[in-house]
Design a protein around this motif. Structure first.
Motif, PDB file in Angstrom:
ATOM      1  N   GLN A  77       0.583  -1.135   0.056  1.00 13.83           N
ATOM      2  CA  GLN A  77       0.066   0.016  -0.087  1.00 13.83           C
ATOM      3  C   GLN A  77       0.944   1.139  -0.058  1.00 13.83           C
ATOM      4  O   GLN A  77       0.580   2.085  -0.884  1.00 13.83           O
ATOM      5  CB  GLN A  77      -1.141  -0.032   1.323  1.00 13.83           C
ATOM      6  CG  GLN A  77      -1.837   1.260   1.224  1.00 13.83           C
ATOM      7  CD  GLN A  77      -2.996   1.273   0.505  1.00 13.83           C
ATOM      8  OE1 GLN A  77      -3.740   0.465   0.273  1.00 13.83           O
ATOM      9  NE2 GLN A  77      -3.106   2.407  -0.311  1.00 13.83           N
ATOM     10  N   ALA A  78       1.836   1.227   0.877  1.00 13.03           N
ATOM     11  CA  ALA A  78       2.763   2.423   0.955  1.00 13.03           C
ATOM     12  C   ALA A  78       3.589   2.708  -0.489  1.00 13.03           C
ATOM     13  O   ALA A  78       3.641   3.871  -0.961  1.00 13.03           O
ATOM     14  CB  ALA A  78       3.795   2.283   2.116  1.00 13.03           C
ATOM     15  N   LEU A  79       4.008   1.509  -0.847  1.00 11.80           N
ATOM     16  CA  LEU A  79       4.810   1.755  -2.159  1.00 11.80           C
ATOM     17  C   LEU A  79       3.918   2.363  -3.369  1.00 11.80           C
ATOM     18  O   LEU A  79       4.404   3.085  -4.099  1.00 11.80           O
ATOM     19  CB  LEU A  79       5.380   0.408  -2.756  1.00 11.80           C
ATOM     20  CG  LEU A  79       6.131   0.496  -3.783  1.00 11.80           C
ATOM     21  CD1 LEU A  79       7.496   1.140  -3.697  1.00 11.80           C
ATOM     22  CD2 LEU A  79       6.353  -1.130  -4.216  1.00 11.80           C
ATOM     23  N   LEU A  80       2.441   1.902  -3.394  1.00  8.21           N
ATOM     24  CA  LEU A  80       1.840   2.046  -4.517  1.00  8.21           C
ATOM     25  C   LEU A  80       1.094   3.602  -4.267  1.00  8.21           C
ATOM     26  O   LEU A  80       1.183   4.389  -5.403  1.00  8.21           O
ATOM     27  CB  LEU A  80       0.691   1.088  -4.797  1.00  8.21           C
ATOM     28  CG  LEU A  80       0.730  -0.313  -5.089  1.00  8.21           C
ATOM     29  CD1 LEU A  80      -0.113  -1.347  -5.065  1.00  8.21           C
ATOM     30  CD2 LEU A  80       1.603  -0.189  -6.627  1.00  8.21           C
ATOM     31  N   SER A  81       0.612   3.770  -3.116  1.00 13.94           N
ATOM     32  CA  SER A  81       0.040   5.229  -2.974  1.00 13.94           C
ATOM     33  C   SER A  81       0.825   6.212  -2.721  1.00 13.94           C
ATOM     34  O   SER A  81       0.428   7.331  -2.876  1.00 13.94           O
ATOM     35  CB  SER A  81      -1.056   4.874  -1.940  1.00 13.94           C
ATOM     36  OG  SER A  81      -0.500   4.601  -0.553  1.00 13.94           O
ATOM     37  N   ARG A  83       4.705   6.193  -2.882  1.00  8.59           N
ATOM     38  CA  ARG A  83       5.610   6.266  -3.639  1.00  8.59           C
ATOM     39  C   ARG A  83       5.268   6.426  -5.200  1.00  8.59           C
ATOM     40  O   ARG A  83       5.942   7.312  -5.961  1.00  8.59           O
ATOM     41  CB  ARG A  83       6.602   5.270  -3.614  1.00  8.59           C
ATOM     42  CG  ARG A  83       7.343   5.057  -2.124  1.00  8.59           C
ATOM     43  CD  ARG A  83       8.270   6.171  -1.703  1.00  8.59           C
ATOM     44  NE  ARG A  83       9.030   6.094  -0.588  1.00  8.59           N
ATOM     45  CZ  ARG A  83       9.697   7.135  -0.172  1.00  8.59           C
ATOM     46  NH1 ARG A  83       9.881   8.120  -0.778  1.00  8.59           N
ATOM     47  NH2 ARG A  83      10.121   6.982   1.258  1.00  8.59           N
ATOM     48  N   ALA A  84       4.450   5.601  -5.545  1.00  8.22           N
ATOM     49  CA  ALA A  84       4.105   5.410  -6.973  1.00  8.22           C
ATOM     50  C   ALA A  84       2.793   6.638  -7.310  1.00  8.22           C
ATOM     51  O   ALA A  84       2.515   6.719  -8.315  1.00  8.22           O
ATOM     52  CB  ALA A  84       3.848   3.980  -7.462  1.00  8.22           C
ATOM     53  N   LEU A  85       2.502   7.151  -6.131  1.00  8.35           N
ATOM     54  CA  LEU A  85       1.200   7.959  -6.218  1.00  8.35           C
ATOM     55  C   LEU A  85      -0.017   7.483  -7.078  1.00  8.35           C
ATOM     56  O   LEU A  85      -0.694   8.312  -7.780  1.00  8.35           O
ATOM     57  CB  LEU A  85       1.799   9.201  -7.084  1.00  8.35           C
ATOM     58  CG  LEU A  85       2.786   9.922  -6.499  1.00  8.35           C
ATOM     59  CD1 LEU A  85       3.407  11.200  -7.321  1.00  8.35           C
ATOM     60  CD2 LEU A  85       2.706  10.321  -4.769  1.00  8.35           C
ATOM     61  N   ALA A  86      -0.173   6.126  -6.924  1.00 10.61           N
ATOM     62  CA  ALA A  86      -1.409   5.323  -7.316  1.00 10.61           C
ATOM     63  C   ALA A  86      -2.787   6.046  -6.777  1.00 10.61           C
ATOM     64  O   ALA A  86      -2.547   6.321  -5.583  1.00 10.61           O
ATOM     65  CB  ALA A  86      -1.247   3.877  -7.566  1.00 10.61           C
ATOM     66  N   ASP A  87      -3.924   5.741  -7.543  1.00  6.06           N
ATOM     67  CA  ASP A  87      -5.103   6.173  -6.799  1.00  6.06           C
ATOM     68  C   ASP A  87      -5.232   5.310  -5.582  1.00  6.06           C
ATOM     69  O   ASP A  87      -5.315   4.250  -5.721  1.00  6.06           O
ATOM     70  CB  ASP A  87      -6.061   5.644  -7.926  1.00  6.06           C
ATOM     71  CG  ASP A  87      -7.336   6.276  -7.289  1.00  6.06           C
ATOM     72  OD1 ASP A  87      -8.193   5.747  -6.404  1.00  6.06           O
ATOM     73  OD2 ASP A  87      -7.917   7.304  -7.834  1.00  6.06           O
ATOM     74  N   GLN A  88      -5.376   6.064  -4.257  1.00  7.17           N
ATOM     75  CA  GLN A  88      -5.431   5.298  -3.092  1.00  7.17           C
ATOM     76  C   GLN A  88      -6.700   4.337  -2.973  1.00  7.17           C
ATOM     77  O   GLN A  88      -6.868   3.313  -2.385  1.00  7.17           O
ATOM     78  CB  GLN A  88      -5.617   6.555  -2.065  1.00  7.17           C
ATOM     79  CG  GLN A  88      -4.226   7.134  -1.831  1.00  7.17           C
ATOM     80  CD  GLN A  88      -4.246   8.203  -1.114  1.00  7.17           C
ATOM     81  OE1 GLN A  88      -5.309   8.522  -0.031  1.00  7.17           O
ATOM     82  NE2 GLN A  88      -3.288   8.934  -0.918  1.00  7.17           N
ATOM     83  N   ILE A  89      -7.947   4.837  -3.604  1.00  7.56           N
ATOM     84  CA  ILE A  89      -9.035   3.967  -3.492  1.00  7.56           C
ATOM     85  C   ILE A  89      -9.087   2.563  -4.426  1.00  7.56           C
ATOM     86  O   ILE A  89      -9.199   1.663  -3.852  1.00  7.56           O
ATOM     87  CB  ILE A  89     -10.378   4.911  -3.887  1.00  7.56           C
ATOM     88  CG1 ILE A  89     -10.613   6.037  -3.237  1.00  7.56           C
ATOM     89  CG2 ILE A  89     -11.599   3.948  -3.996  1.00  7.56           C
ATOM     90  CD1 ILE A  89     -11.771   7.038  -3.447  1.00  7.56           C
ATOM     91  N   VAL A  90      -8.656   2.865  -5.663  1.00  9.75           N
ATOM     92  CA  VAL A  90      -8.332   1.709  -6.359  1.00  9.75           C
ATOM     93  C   VAL A  90      -7.328   0.699  -5.695  1.00  9.75           C
ATOM     94  O   VAL A  90      -7.436  -0.551  -5.928  1.00  9.75           O
ATOM     95  CB  VAL A  90      -7.747   2.201  -7.808  1.00  9.75           C
ATOM     96  CG1 VAL A  90      -7.420   1.081  -8.647  1.00  9.75           C
ATOM     97  CG2 VAL A  90      -9.180   2.917  -8.416  1.00  9.75           C
ATOM     98  N   THR A  91      -6.110   1.372  -5.388  1.00 12.04           N
ATOM     99  CA  THR A  91      -5.218   0.497  -4.597  1.00 12.04           C
ATOM    100  C   THR A  91      -5.709  -0.357  -3.436  1.00 12.04           C
ATOM    101  O   THR A  91      -5.334  -1.508  -3.365  1.00 12.04           O
ATOM    102  CB  THR A  91      -3.897   1.263  -4.100  1.00 12.04           C
ATOM    103  OG1 THR A  91      -3.585   2.083  -5.163  1.00 12.04           O
ATOM    104  CG2 THR A  91      -2.936   0.612  -3.526  1.00 12.04           C
TER     105      THR A  91
END
Length: 305
Positions: A77-81, A83-91
């Motif tokens: 979760q931390a890596l995606l949301s 670091r990678a700035l991915a959408d938090q809800i989708v992640t």
């Protein structure tokens, strides 16, 4: 024993994992990260706790494995949301679906299709004298050692979020205005990632409490939405520690009433009781119960220009 005692005992049993996960989610949201993967962290924590206890024969090592399981999901979760700035809800939703699939498959491989009933678990420890307090005594002072640890962890985390602590002020700063916090020298990304990981550790511990203290087994999708209900408790608690704790306890009691009231002969449909926590969240965010404001930076990704 009064009729109220079993309701309070089962209500606090429902509330304790929810309480710990909700306080953990509060940390993440106050730091600006909407962590919907709390469900995945709890479910993975419950699975790894049960597996660890079976493999080692120790419930304490199982609980440690539960925390590690939660941290595994939290790291993703931390890596995606963060670091990678991915959408938090989708992640969060994707991690929940992945955790459900992996733990279900893992239970079929290593835990006798999730039907194991003999995993090493924690025994109840009754606090002398306090356990005899009418109604509340058995509910509050008849926990397992892991249960008491969960209470201490929740209380310590709530204290950490107090605005009187330096850590609480830093968490609020990166959650309210990450750009301004960055200009003051705060490591926004590291703080947010640390908050997500702390949420993961607490949620993994909550899953271990569910598997090793309450259910004393692992079954497919055993969290059954508790992680989502933790997010609801944060909203209903208006992003404040004390109110979030109260909301989690009330939600636990509402869940207990689903089973207690029919046994007592009440004619209230269980579906009505199931809706109570979510109706409370609707009231909280609608403004009918007073002003409610989420952290300004919630779900807003931060990238240094």
């Amino acid at each position: 024993m009064s009729a109220l005692t079993p309701i309070l005992v089962s209500g606090f049993a429902f509330a304790l994992p929810l309480l710990l996960a909700a306080v953990g989610e509060l940390i993440s949201e106050r730091a600006g990260v909407l962590n919907l993967s709390v469900e995945a962290m709890m479910l993975t924590g419950a699975f790894t706790a049960a597996l660890g206890a079976v493999l080692t024969g120790s419930p304490w090592l199982g609980a440690l494995a539960g925390v590690a399981g939660g941290l595994l999901v939290g790291g993703c979760q931390a890596l995606l949301s963060v670091r990678a700035l991915a959408d938090q809800i989708v992640t969060g939703i994707a991690l929940n679906a992945l955790a459900l699939a992996v733990t279900t498959f893992g239970a079929r491989l290593w835990l006798n299709h999730g039907r194991n009933q003999g995993i090493p678990a924690f025994d109840r420890i009754e606090v002398p004298l306090l356990h005899r307090i009418p109604a509340l005594g058995p509910a509050l002072f008849g926990q397992t050692a892991l249960g008491y640890l969960c209470v201490l962890a929740a209380a310590g985390t709530a204290l950490l979020l107090s605005r009187r602590t330096a850590a609480g002020l830093r968490i609020d700063a990166v959650g309210e205005d990450a750009v301004a916090a960055d200009r003051t020298g705060l490591p926004v990304a590291r703080l947010r990632a640390a908050c997500v990981l702390l949420t993961a550790a607490l949620s993994g511990l909550a899953g271990a409490q569910l598997a090793l203290s309450e259910v004393r087994a692992f079954s497919d999708n055993m969290t059954a939405g508790i992680g989502y209900l933790a997010v609801v408790a944060v909203i209903a608690g208006r992003w404040r520690p004390g109110a979030t704790v109260l909301a989690a306890v009330l939600f636990g009691l509402a869940q207990a009433l689903q089973y207690a009231l029919p046994a007592l002969g009440a004619a209230i449909p269980p579906a009505v009781l199931t809706m109570i926590p979510y109706l409370a969240a609707v009231v909280a965010v609608s403004g009918l119960a007073g002003a409610s404001r989420s952290p300004s930076g919630l779900t807003v990704p931060f990238a240094r220009a």
